[in-house]
Design a protein around this motif. Structure first.
Motif, short mmCIF file in Angstrom:
data_model
loop_
_atom_site.label_atom_id
_atom_site.label_comp_id
_atom_site.label_asym_id
_atom_site.label_seq_id
_atom_site.Cartn_x
_atom_site.Cartn_y
_atom_site.Cartn_z
N GLN A 24 0.84 -1.20 0.00
CA GLN A 24 0.00 0.00 0.00
C GLN A 24 0.87 1.25 0.00
OE1 GLN A 24 -2.16 -0.92 3.58
NE2 GLN A 24 -4.02 -1.43 2.45
N TRP A 25 1.91 1.23 0.82
CA TRP A 25 2.79 2.39 0.93
C TRP A 25 3.51 2.65 -0.39
CZ3 TRP A 25 8.04 3.46 0.67
CH2 TRP A 25 8.42 4.71 1.16
N LYS A 26 4.01 1.57 -0.99
CA LYS A 26 4.76 1.70 -2.24
C LYS A 26 3.89 2.30 -3.34
CE LYS A 26 7.34 -0.96 -5.63
NZ LYS A 26 7.72 -2.29 -6.09
N ASN A 27 2.63 1.90 -3.40
CA ASN A 27 1.72 2.35 -4.46
C ASN A 27 1.00 3.65 -4.13
OD1 ASN A 27 2.26 0.11 -6.14
ND2 ASN A 27 0.85 -1.13 -4.96
N ALA A 28 1.20 4.18 -2.95
CA ALA A 28 0.48 5.39 -2.53
C ALA A 28 1.00 6.63 -3.26
CB ALA A 28 0.63 5.59 -1.03
N LYS A 29 0.08 7.44 -3.70
CA LYS A 29 0.45 8.70 -4.32
C LYS A 29 0.68 9.78 -3.27
CE LYS A 29 -2.14 7.71 -8.49
NZ LYS A 29 -3.30 8.00 -9.29
N ASP A 30 -0.06 9.68 -2.17
CA ASP A 30 0.04 10.69 -1.11
C ASP A 30 0.68 10.10 0.13
OD1 ASP A 30 -1.30 12.76 -2.56
OD2 ASP A 30 -3.20 11.72 -2.17
N LYS A 31 1.69 10.78 0.62
CA LYS A 31 2.38 10.40 1.86
C LYS A 31 2.64 11.68 2.64
CE LYS A 31 4.62 6.62 -0.53
NZ LYS A 31 5.81 6.18 -1.21
#
Length: 62
Positions: A24-31
């Motif tokens: 999920q983190w790798k594919n997230a656009k927003d962090k």
């Protein structure tokens, strides 16, 4: 989100933890900049041992 912004505006010590899975983190656009991603409860315990007791801890998964 408003509470987090208030804490930051007050210059309080805040640690932001991203609790998403690695995928999920790798594919997230927003962090959130500066957020720490942890993998397990033991990672959280280690982190808590390394920060001052009056530090606010904010977790998120989005």
């Amino acid at each position: 989100m408003t509470e987090l912004q208030d804490l930051q505006a007050e210059s309080k010590m805040v640690v932001i933890i991203d609790t998403r899975t690695p995928g999920q983190w790798k594919n997230a656009k927003d962090k959130i900049p500066g957020a720490i991603r942890i993998n397990s409860q033991s990672d959280l315990q280690k982190l808590k041992a390394d920060i001052p007791p009056d530090t606010e801890i904010v977790t998120y998964c989005t």
